[in-house]
Design a protein around this motif. Structure first.
Motif, PDB file in Angstrom:
ATOM      1  N   GLY A 102     -28.610 -54.508 -37.007  1.00 13.63           N
ATOM      2  CA  GLY A 102     -28.866 -54.041 -35.924  1.00 13.63           C
ATOM      3  C   GLY A 102     -27.665 -55.500 -35.051  1.00 13.63           C
ATOM      4  N   THR A 103     -27.412 -55.423 -34.384  1.00 14.67           N
ATOM      5  CA  THR A 103     -26.829 -56.855 -33.832  1.00 14.67           C
ATOM      6  C   THR A 103     -27.826 -57.544 -32.503  1.00 14.67           C
ATOM      7  N   ALA A 104     -27.614 -58.806 -33.367  1.00 16.90           N
ATOM      8  CA  ALA A 104     -29.230 -59.777 -32.451  1.00 16.90           C
ATOM      9  C   ALA A 104     -28.236 -61.706 -31.762  1.00 16.90           C
ATOM     10  N   VAL A 105     -27.277 -61.492 -31.384  1.00 20.67           N
ATOM     11  CA  VAL A 105     -27.013 -60.421 -30.358  1.00 20.67           C
ATOM     12  C   VAL A 105     -24.619 -60.129 -30.547  1.00 20.67           C
ATOM     13  N   ALA A 106     -24.786 -59.633 -29.698  1.00 20.87           N
ATOM     14  CA  ALA A 106     -23.458 -60.090 -29.434  1.00 20.87           C
ATOM     15  C   ALA A 106     -22.985 -59.868 -28.085  1.00 20.87           C
ATOM     16  N   PRO A 107     -22.280 -61.018 -27.095  1.00 17.65           N
ATOM     17  CA  PRO A 107     -22.716 -61.580 -26.527  1.00 17.65           C
ATOM     18  C   PRO A 107     -21.813 -60.683 -25.400  1.00 17.65           C
ATOM     19  N   VAL A 108     -22.167 -60.630 -24.210  1.00 17.57           N
ATOM     20  CA  VAL A 108     -21.479 -59.629 -23.508  1.00 17.57           C
ATOM     21  C   VAL A 108     -20.406 -60.355 -22.509  1.00 17.57           C
ATOM     22  N   PHE A 109     -19.811 -61.554 -22.579  1.00 18.96           N
ATOM     23  CA  PHE A 109     -18.481 -62.171 -21.884  1.00 18.96           C
ATOM     24  C   PHE A 109     -17.296 -61.718 -23.089  1.00 18.96           C
ATOM     25  N   THR A 110     -17.593 -62.218 -24.322  1.00 16.17           N
ATOM     26  CA  THR A 110     -16.729 -62.551 -25.784  1.00 16.17           C
ATOM     27  C   THR A 110     -15.926 -60.974 -25.650  1.00 16.17           C
ATOM     28  N   ARG A 111     -16.223 -60.079 -25.584  1.00 20.17           N
ATOM     29  CA  ARG A 111     -15.599 -58.701 -25.336  1.00 20.17           C
ATOM     30  C   ARG A 111     -15.325 -58.499 -24.356  1.00 20.17           C
ATOM     31  N   GLY A 112     -13.714 -57.677 -23.992  1.00 16.77           N
ATOM     32  CA  GLY A 112     -14.162 -56.648 -22.898  1.00 16.77           C
ATOM     33  C   GLY A 112     -14.493 -55.535 -22.755  1.00 16.77           C
ATOM     34  N   PRO A 113     -15.601 -55.097 -21.852  1.00 15.73           N
ATOM     35  CA  PRO A 113     -16.346 -53.863 -21.878  1.00 15.73           C
ATOM     36  C   PRO A 113     -16.525 -52.845 -22.962  1.00 15.73           C
ATOM     37  N   GLY A 114     -14.741 -51.797 -22.532  1.00 15.99           N
ATOM     38  CA  GLY A 114     -14.019 -51.286 -23.520  1.00 15.99           C
ATOM     39  C   GLY A 114     -13.874 -51.443 -24.837  1.00 15.99           C
ATOM     40  N   GLN A 118     -28.370 -50.537 -33.706  1.00 17.93           N
ATOM     41  CA  GLN A 118     -29.200 -50.786 -32.379  1.00 17.93           C
ATOM     42  C   GLN A 118     -27.904 -52.373 -32.163  1.00 17.93           C
ATOM     43  N   LEU A 119     -27.473 -51.667 -30.949  1.00 16.87           N
ATOM     44  CA  LEU A 119     -26.405 -52.305 -30.214  1.00 16.87           C
ATOM     45  C   LEU A 119     -27.547 -53.024 -29.741  1.00 16.87           C
ATOM     46  N   GLY A 120     -27.101 -54.489 -29.644  1.00 17.22           N
ATOM     47  CA  GLY A 120     -28.319 -56.174 -28.906  1.00 17.22           C
ATOM     48  C   GLY A 120     -27.450 -56.468 -28.795  1.00 17.22           C
ATOM     49  N   ILE A 121     -26.922 -56.734 -26.867  1.00 18.82           N
ATOM     50  CA  ILE A 121     -26.185 -57.349 -25.832  1.00 18.82           C
ATOM     51  C   ILE A 121     -27.056 -58.424 -25.382  1.00 18.82           C
ATOM     52  N   GLY A 122     -26.067 -59.620 -25.114  1.00 15.94           N
ATOM     53  CA  GLY A 122     -27.136 -60.941 -24.057  1.00 15.94           C
ATOM     54  C   GLY A 122     -26.168 -61.694 -23.670  1.00 15.94           C
ATOM     55  N   ALA A 123     -25.994 -62.860 -22.845  1.00 19.92           N
ATOM     56  CA  ALA A 123     -25.593 -63.267 -21.982  1.00 19.92           C
ATOM     57  C   ALA A 123     -25.008 -64.130 -22.878  1.00 19.92           C
ATOM     58  N   SER A 124     -25.591 -65.031 -24.572  1.00 16.56           N
ATOM     59  CA  SER A 124     -25.118 -66.179 -25.225  1.00 16.56           C
ATOM     60  C   SER A 124     -25.065 -67.142 -24.580  1.00 16.56           C
ATOM     61  N   SER A 125     -24.360 -68.070 -24.560  1.00 19.02           N
ATOM     62  CA  SER A 125     -24.145 -69.606 -23.922  1.00 19.02           C
ATOM     63  C   SER A 125     -22.983 -69.932 -23.784  1.00 19.02           C
ATOM     64  N   PRO A 126     -22.580 -70.810 -22.971  1.00 14.16           N
ATOM     65  CA  PRO A 126     -21.979 -71.847 -22.426  1.00 14.16           C
ATOM     66  C   PRO A 126     -20.746 -71.905 -22.886  1.00 14.16           C
ATOM     67  N   VAL A 127     -21.168 -73.145 -24.270  1.00 11.99           N
ATOM     68  CA  VAL A 127     -20.504 -72.996 -25.189  1.00 11.99           C
ATOM     69  C   VAL A 127     -20.075 -71.965 -26.194  1.00 11.99           C
TER      70      VAL A 127
END
Length: 327
Positions: free
Chosen positions: A61-73, A91-100
């Motif tokens: 599982g990934t905790a997490v793959a950020p939703v901003f650093t890769r494009g959707p595709g 299991q693919l875990g995604i999250g917002a991550s952080s501004p840094v």
């Protein structure tokens, strides 16, 4: 006891190329899951791809793959490739991550994290099922995307969440939720916002573990971690919501004034002991089980440095890992 027992990988101090033995040791010790994060070390997918080949019985599982650093595709393709490599075990875990991580290190805009997480979740579900996605989302648009190699078993998608809005989104639209930086007692507060009747809904939690009897060492590391993370605005707001505003305000005030030493000194032992697990391997296992009793279905240890883990002595490190297992 939990039917799942996770470890965050890769381990510091052991080259990734030598992790086959680490993974085998964890499997033999009763660990069922390997989980990765994505900050500034390894990416979230490479260690799991190696694990899929080296130890085919473990869940990933990934905790997490950020939703901003890769494009959707690209995120869908990366997840699909791992799901194809480890059918039914990823299991693919995604999250917002952080501004840094997003802005300072990856040159992306960290804006509207809730909306971006929601939109990525709504894109990934049909995309990973092999459907054509042609849609204008609030934070991005996708034109006629379809995976050329959709996995035979689409991975479950979990959402990292801290406060009520994201927790409720996870309950409504994801296959599980990922918790982070909370005590076992805090789990009840978080899960009160997760109202779902999905039978296979998972509650994963990253739990920081320092397996040493040297409490002073463990608390020193815990303070550094708490100061580094809980001064990030999202985590600060999270702990205000959890009820720690009074006890953490001295740390926040010192940190904002540039007094780093004062910020560390302002963190009480009680807070460190609540948010980080330390002690003998047996004591650490018992503390992790407290999270399970509170409602966590996938506990994932994240090891903090100890003299043994920093020693470079692979046999000693593997022995410690075995002691943290359940077999």
């Amino acid at each position: 006891m939990s039917t799942r027992w996770g470890m965050t990988v890769p381990l510091a101090g052991i080259p990734l190329s030598e992790h086959a033995e680490v993974y085998r040791t964890l499997a033999d010790a009763g660990f069922t899951d390997l989980w990765t994060s994505e900050v500034a070390g390894s990416d979230a997918f490479t260690p799991l791809t190696l694990a899929a080949a080296w130890t085919p019985g473990l869940r990933l599982g990934t905790a997490v793959a950020p939703v901003f650093t890769r494009g959707p595709g690209l995120l869908a393709m990366t997840a699909a490739a791992l799901a194809e490599t480890a059918p039914g075990r990823f299991q693919l875990g995604i999250g917002a991550s952080s501004p840094v991580v997003v802005g300072d290190w990856n040159a992306a805009e960290f804006t509207e994290p809730f909306q971006r997480s929601r939109d990525m979740l709504r894109f990934l579900r049909p995309a990973l099922a092999g459907e054509l996605v042609d849609r204008q989302f609030e934070t991005f648009s996708v034109r006629r995307f379809r995976l050329e190699r959709p996995p035979s078993v689409p991975p479950q998608v979990l959402l990292a969440a801290l406060r009520p809005g994201m927790l409720r989104l996870a309950a409504a639209e994801a296959d599980g939720v990922i918790l982070n930086w909370l005590s076992a007692k805090d789990v009840h507060t978080a899960l009160a916002e997760v109202k779902t009747d999905k039978p296979d809904f998972d509650v994963a939690a990253r739990i920081f573990v320092c397996p040493t009897d040297d409490a002073e060492h463990a608390r020193r590391l815990g303070r550094r971690m708490i100061a580094a993370y809980l001064t990030v605005p999202a985590y600060a707001a999270f702990h205000r919501w959890l009820g720690r505003e009074e006890v953490l305000t001295p740390m926040w005030q010192a940190w904002s004034s540039g007094d780093r030493k004062g910020a560390l000194a302002a963190i009480p032992d009680k807070v460190v002991d609540e948010l980080t697990v330390h002690g003998s391997p047996a004591e650490c296992r018992a503390r992790v089980e407290a999270y399970v009793k509170a409602g966590v279905t996938v506990p994932a240890m994240a090891l903090l440095p100890t003299p043994t883990l920093d020693s470079g002595d692979t046999p000693a490190i593997l022995e410690l890992l075995a002691a943290l297992g359940r077999s």
